[in-house]
Design a protein around this motif. Structure first.
Motif, mmCIF file in Angstrom:
data_model
loop_
_atom_site.group_PDB
_atom_site.id
_atom_site.type_symbol
_atom_site.label_atom_id
_atom_site.label_comp_id
_atom_site.label_asym_id
_atom_site.label_seq_id
_atom_site.Cartn_x
_atom_site.Cartn_y
_atom_site.Cartn_z
ATOM 1 N N GLY A 213 0.804 -1.210 0.000
ATOM 2 C CA GLY A 213 0.000 0.000 0.000
ATOM 3 C C GLY A 213 0.837 1.259 0.000
ATOM 4 O O GLY A 213 0.310 2.375 -0.023
ATOM 5 N N GLN A 313 -3.722 -3.097 4.132
ATOM 6 C CA GLN A 313 -2.638 -2.136 3.926
ATOM 7 C C GLN A 313 -1.604 -2.298 5.023
ATOM 8 O O GLN A 313 -1.955 -2.571 6.174
ATOM 9 C CB GLN A 313 -3.171 -0.701 3.924
ATOM 10 C CG GLN A 313 -4.133 -0.375 2.803
ATOM 11 C CD GLN A 313 -4.724 1.010 2.948
ATOM 12 O OE1 GLN A 313 -5.123 1.420 4.037
ATOM 13 N NE2 GLN A 313 -4.805 1.742 1.847
ATOM 14 N N THR A 317 0.428 5.495 2.310
ATOM 15 C CA THR A 317 0.395 5.424 0.850
ATOM 16 C C THR A 317 0.865 6.709 0.188
ATOM 17 O O THR A 317 0.534 7.803 0.612
ATOM 18 C CB THR A 317 -1.044 5.131 0.368
ATOM 19 O OG1 THR A 317 -1.444 3.876 0.912
ATOM 20 C CG2 THR A 317 -1.110 5.073 -1.152
#
Length: 321
Positions: A213, A313, A317
């Protein structure tokens, strides 16, 4: 009588020399399989030396599967250009889904591709893009397809013929076989209903940053990966630092088996848009002989678009355009 015998001998020689190029291609593939590659099958793989012998045959169509602007600069002699956007369904809110049979039939007809043609596909990305077209055509029951091992890189290294001119064939009336073959295809519903256990693997073929992620590629709505996925970057199957050819059978088998991806398991592969995972599907089924492999067409783009579906995740990000 002597002159009649001479004519008969000449006719026999002529017929022998006119051996169909498609038969030559199959014969060479069998010889190569039995001699040195060790791959499970080379039915859909061709080396540069073979293409150099066959590229002017009337039943051969060479497909340059790179971006049009790259194709126009330089490409293999007699190649015609197709790119990803040509084989995608553009009617959806997200990209990457394979185009319909009718759209591909119209494209091939416009390019002059015929049902009896043998298609040789190449790219400059370790056969990644070529594999997507191979996978799509196989789903629609068209099997006369070979990927050029090493692609444009290896062709240039072997000093194969190049040009910036392009060939135009007369339009055809291309039709796929009536029967589809969707044995390599997985839909969103297939992935949603998967039960991951010791016999089933959901294989993410992207890179580590995409999987975690950390990186969100353009086209996706969220970052991360489908829960319970196993990560194995598709690019590990290619000698990227040298020839861009597929690695040896032993190296490939070791690569997957060390991750527990073995032949008796049911394997579903995905990536960002089903392109890199098509490459992994090619490696597993064609080169290694795995029987239970399906490529998730919509892949991460489609999964992330559906906000009701879960994601995992591992980090913060960064969005990459």
């Amino acid at each position: 009588m002597i002159w009649k015998n001479k004519i008969a001998i000449l006719l026999i020689c002529f017929v022998s020399c006119k051996k169909d190029s498609k038969t030559q291609l199959k014969d060479m593939s069998k010889e190569r399989l039995n001699s040195n590659t060790g791959y499970y099958s080379t039915k859909h793989l061709i080396e540069c030396e073979e293409l150099m012998m066959l590229q002017t045959a009337s039943n051969i169509k060479i497909i340059d599967f790179r971006k049009p602007k790259v194709f126009l600069k330089e490409h293999i002699v007699n190649a015609i250009n197709i790119w990803r956007t040509d084989i995608e369904d553009n009617s959806l809110s997200y990209k990457g889904i394979m185009a319909s049979r009718s759209k591909i039939e119209a494209l091939f007809s416009r390019l002059g591709i015929k049902q009896e043609d043998e298609l040789i596909i190449y790219d400059d990305s370790g056969a990644c893009d070529s594999s997507r077209l191979w996978w799509l055509l196989k789903n629609y029951g068209f099997h006369n397809v070979k990927i050029l091992n090493g692609g444009f890189t290896e062709w240039k290294r072997k000093k194969g013929g190049l040009t910036s001119n392009f060939i135009k064939y007369d339009a055809s009336n291309f039709k796929f076989p009536f029967k589809k073959n969707m044995s390599l295809y997985a839909s969103l519903e297939d992935i949603k209903s998967l039960i991951i256990d010791e016999n089933t693997i959901l294989l993410d073929t992207r890179n580590e940053d995409e999987f975690s992620g950390k990186r969100q590629k353009k086209g996706s709505s969220r970052s991360g990966h489908i829960p319970n996925s196993t990560l194995l970057d598709w690019a590990h199957a290619v000698d990227f630092n040298t020839t861009k050819k597929f690695k040896s059978y032993k190296d490939l088998l070791d690569l997957y088996q060390l991750k527990g991806i073995t032949k008796e398991k049911e394997i579903y592969v995905y990536c960002h848009s089903g392109v890199r995972s098509a490459h992994t599907a090619f490696v597993l089924t064609e080169l290694l002989g795995y029987k239970n492999v399906k490529n998730y067409d919509g892949s991460w783009i489609e999964w992330s678009f559906n906000k009701d579906l879960p994601v995992q995740q591992d980090t913060i990000t960064t969005i990459f355009k």
